[in-house]
Design a protein around this motif. Structure first.
Motif, short mmCIF file in Angstrom:
data_model
loop_
_atom_site.label_atom_id
_atom_site.label_comp_id
_atom_site.label_asym_id
_atom_site.label_seq_id
_atom_site.Cartn_x
_atom_site.Cartn_y
_atom_site.Cartn_z
N VAL A 93 -47.66 23.84 -116.66
CA VAL A 93 -48.80 22.98 -116.95
C VAL A 93 -49.41 23.40 -118.29
CG1 VAL A 93 -51.11 22.28 -116.19
CG2 VAL A 93 -49.28 22.60 -114.51
N GLN A 94 -49.55 24.70 -118.47
CA GLN A 94 -50.20 25.22 -119.68
C GLN A 94 -49.42 24.85 -120.95
OE1 GLN A 94 -52.46 29.03 -119.58
NE2 GLN A 94 -50.80 29.73 -120.85
N MET A 95 -48.09 24.72 -120.78
CA MET A 95 -47.24 24.42 -121.94
C MET A 95 -47.60 23.07 -122.58
SD MET A 95 -43.16 24.99 -121.86
CE MET A 95 -42.81 23.36 -121.26
N LEU A 96 -48.19 22.18 -121.78
CA LEU A 96 -48.54 20.86 -122.32
C LEU A 96 -49.74 20.92 -123.26
CD1 LEU A 96 -48.00 18.70 -119.13
CD2 LEU A 96 -46.65 18.64 -121.23
N LEU A 97 -50.41 22.08 -123.32
CA LEU A 97 -51.56 22.22 -124.21
C LEU A 97 -51.18 22.00 -125.67
CD1 LEU A 97 -53.88 25.18 -123.20
CD2 LEU A 97 -54.52 22.83 -123.69
N GLY A 98 -49.98 22.42 -126.05
CA GLY A 98 -49.52 22.26 -127.43
C GLY A 98 -49.47 20.78 -127.83
N PRO A 99 -48.64 19.98 -127.12
CA PRO A 99 -48.60 18.55 -127.43
C PRO A 99 -49.97 17.87 -127.32
CG PRO A 99 -46.80 19.16 -125.95
CD PRO A 99 -47.63 20.38 -126.13
N ALA A 100 -50.82 18.33 -126.37
CA ALA A 100 -52.15 17.72 -126.23
C ALA A 100 -52.99 17.99 -127.47
CB ALA A 100 -52.85 18.26 -124.98
N THR A 101 -52.86 19.20 -128.03
CA THR A 101 -53.60 19.52 -129.25
C THR A 101 -53.13 18.63 -130.40
OG1 THR A 101 -53.76 21.80 -128.48
CG2 THR A 101 -54.21 21.43 -130.81
N LEU B 51 -45.21 13.90 -130.34
CA LEU B 51 -46.10 15.06 -130.14
C LEU B 51 -45.34 16.38 -130.19
CD1 LEU B 51 -48.46 13.66 -127.34
CD2 LEU B 51 -48.81 13.66 -129.83
N VAL B 52 -44.24 16.44 -129.45
CA VAL B 52 -43.47 17.69 -129.43
C VAL B 52 -42.84 17.93 -130.80
CG1 VAL B 52 -41.55 18.93 -128.35
CG2 VAL B 52 -43.06 17.53 -126.94
N GLY B 53 -42.38 16.86 -131.44
CA GLY B 53 -41.80 16.98 -132.78
C GLY B 53 -42.79 17.57 -133.78
N TYR B 54 -44.02 17.05 -133.75
CA TYR B 54 -45.02 17.57 -134.69
C TYR B 54 -45.44 18.99 -134.33
CZ TYR B 54 -45.52 13.74 -137.87
OH TYR B 54 -45.28 12.83 -138.86
N GLN B 55 -45.47 19.30 -133.04
CA GLN B 55 -45.78 20.69 -132.68
C GLN B 55 -44.69 21.63 -133.21
OE1 GLN B 55 -46.33 21.59 -128.52
NE2 GLN B 55 -46.52 23.78 -128.94
N LEU B 56 -43.45 21.23 -133.03
CA LEU B 56 -42.34 22.06 -133.51
C LEU B 56 -42.40 22.22 -135.03
CD1 LEU B 56 -39.31 20.92 -131.34
CD2 LEU B 56 -40.37 23.19 -131.41
N ALA B 57 -42.70 21.10 -135.73
CA ALA B 57 -42.83 21.19 -137.19
C ALA B 57 -43.95 22.16 -137.55
CB ALA B 57 -43.12 19.80 -137.76
N GLY B 58 -45.05 22.07 -136.80
CA GLY B 58 -46.19 22.97 -137.02
C GLY B 58 -45.78 24.43 -136.83
N GLU B 59 -45.07 24.69 -135.71
CA GLU B 59 -44.63 26.07 -135.43
C GLU B 59 -43.74 26.60 -136.56
OE1 GLU B 59 -45.65 27.59 -132.71
OE2 GLU B 59 -45.89 26.12 -131.09
N LEU B 60 -42.85 25.72 -137.00
CA LEU B 60 -41.88 26.10 -138.02
C LEU B 60 -42.58 26.48 -139.32
CD1 LEU B 60 -38.81 25.93 -137.52
CD2 LEU B 60 -38.78 23.96 -139.05
N GLU C 269 -41.24 8.06 -126.34
CA GLU C 269 -41.51 8.01 -127.77
C GLU C 269 -42.73 8.86 -128.13
OE1 GLU C 269 -42.29 4.44 -130.74
OE2 GLU C 269 -41.01 3.89 -129.06
N THR C 270 -43.77 8.75 -127.27
CA THR C 270 -44.99 9.54 -127.49
C THR C 270 -44.66 11.04 -127.47
OG1 THR C 270 -46.27 7.83 -126.39
CG2 THR C 270 -47.32 9.98 -126.63
N LEU C 271 -43.87 11.44 -126.47
CA LEU C 271 -43.52 12.87 -126.36
C LEU C 271 -42.70 13.33 -127.56
CD1 LEU C 271 -42.81 13.31 -122.55
CD2 LEU C 271 -44.62 14.38 -123.91
N LEU C 272 -41.81 12.44 -128.04
CA LEU C 272 -41.02 12.79 -129.23
C LEU C 272 -41.94 13.06 -130.42
CD1 LEU C 272 -37.95 10.39 -129.03
CD2 LEU C 272 -37.91 12.89 -128.96
#
Lengths: 118, 237
Positions: free
Chosen positions: B72-80, A8-17, A3-6
């Motif tokens: 490993v570096q790819m995780l920097l995005g989610p960490a930010t 974090l990665v979801g918000y990063q993708l939204a940010g990229e978009l 759930e955490t990864l969903l």
């Protein structure tokens, strides 16, 4: 964890978009951070899974910078070419940029608290 | 037995890169604890040195290593992105100090650019290096894209960012102790402005509040710098 990864990665993708759509100078992850912050502020709470996992994830933030540091190997000749000047620039500029904003914020906060107290 | 082929697989497999990075970090953390958290035993600094030693000893190129390193570096995005969580935890402090923080980060962005370019100019570094120095204080992806936009060398900018981040992470605590700057918000904000993510990782070890404000300052200084640098860069041409 999933759930955490969903989140974090979801918000990063939204940010990229958003960053790419509007050609913003901000990279996706930074925009994602600001968006997630806004979401949490509106929601007025942090989801349980993130409350548990994010501190654990961030306690290993240092790990994620190690691969980038190895790039010194690829650029050592370029870096060595500028020698001591480069060391002076990086040392002085990093120190000044820590020091001056630090002192300014201390001053502003003291004045701020004083005004609030008065 | 085919030792050569086996060794070559070991050297070029992405898994080796992942493993070596994790191992370097683990050893660096143990060393840091053994040194009771001494600033010079910073886990990024020691981890990078251990990794470099491995790469040189095995003759692995940076490019081969990065097949795994990038994972490993790819995780920097989610960490930010995750930095939003501790920041939200400090919402009330953030609200109370919003004005002073905004002024400080704007000012700090300017200091970051002018100090690097100014000292470099005094030491007569070539123009392209000066352009690559403008983004020294911000997180790598912003530094590289801004530097590229103004005619700097993105890879050189990334190196400047990483080296000064490590240096900033090492000196910030002793420096601020010396000056009696003990407020976690001040420590975090200044670190985020000058030493971006590597500094943020460092102050997270000291306090979550400092880490939260470092993350915020890093992000906002990125915005300030990305706006100011293209405006100021023509002065160097």
């Amino acid at each position: 964890m999933i759930e955490t990864l969903l989140w974090l990665v979801g918000y990063q993708l939204a940010g990229e978009l958003i960053s790419r759509t509007f050609s913003l100078p901000l990279p996706g992850p930074v925009l994602g951070m600001l968006l997630l912050f806004a979401t949490l502020a509106l929601r007025k709470s942090v989801p349980e899974s993130m409350k548990l996992n994010v501190p654990r994830f961030l306690s290993h933030l240092s790990l994620l910078f190690i691969p980038a540091g190895a790039a010194v190997l690829a650029y050592r000749d370029v870096l060595a070419g500028f020698g001591w000047q480069l060391i002076v620039v990086l040392v002085l500029s990093t120190t000044l940029t820590l020091l001056l904003p630090g002192l300014l914020l201390k001053l502003l906060l003291a004045r701020h608290r004083h005004q609030e107290g008065a | 037995m085919n030792t050569d082929a086996a060794l070559s697989v070991l050297r070029t497999s992405p898994l080796t890169g992942v493993f070596v990075t994790l191992l370097a970090y683990k050893l660096a953390v143990l060393f840091n604890r053994r040194c009771k958290g001494h600033p010079l035993s910073n886990p990024v600094l020691i981890g990078v040195l251990l990794l470099l030693a491995w790469l040189l000893a095995t003759g692995t190129s940076y490019r081969d290593y990065m097949k795994g390193g990038v994972m490993v570096q790819m995780l920097l995005g989610p960490a930010t992105v995750a930095l939003a969580v501790p920041l939200y935890g400090n919402l009330s402090r953030l609200k109370r100090a919003a004005g002073p923080l905004a002024i400080t980060i704007g000012f700090g962005g300017l200091v970051g650019i002018v100090s690097a370019v100014g000292v470099g100019w005094l030491l007569q570094l070539p123009q392209q290096v000066l352009l690559s120095l403008t983004t020294r204080a911000v997180t790598t992806p912003i530094a590289m894209s801004v530097s590229q936009g103004i005619g700097g060398i993105p890879e050189l900018s990334a190196m400047f960012v990483i080296l000064s981040g490590i240096f900033g992470a090492v000196i910030v605590k002793p420096l601020f102790n010396l000056l009696g700057l003990r407020d976690d918000m001040v420590l975090g904000t200044a670190t985020g402005i000058s030493a971006h993510g590597i500094g943020t990782a460092r102050v997270f070890q000291l306090s979550e509040t400092a880490g939260a404000f470092a993350g915020l300052a890093m992000g906002l200084n990125g915005v300030v710098t990305a706006i100011l640098v293209p405006v100021l860069a023509p002065l160097l041409h």
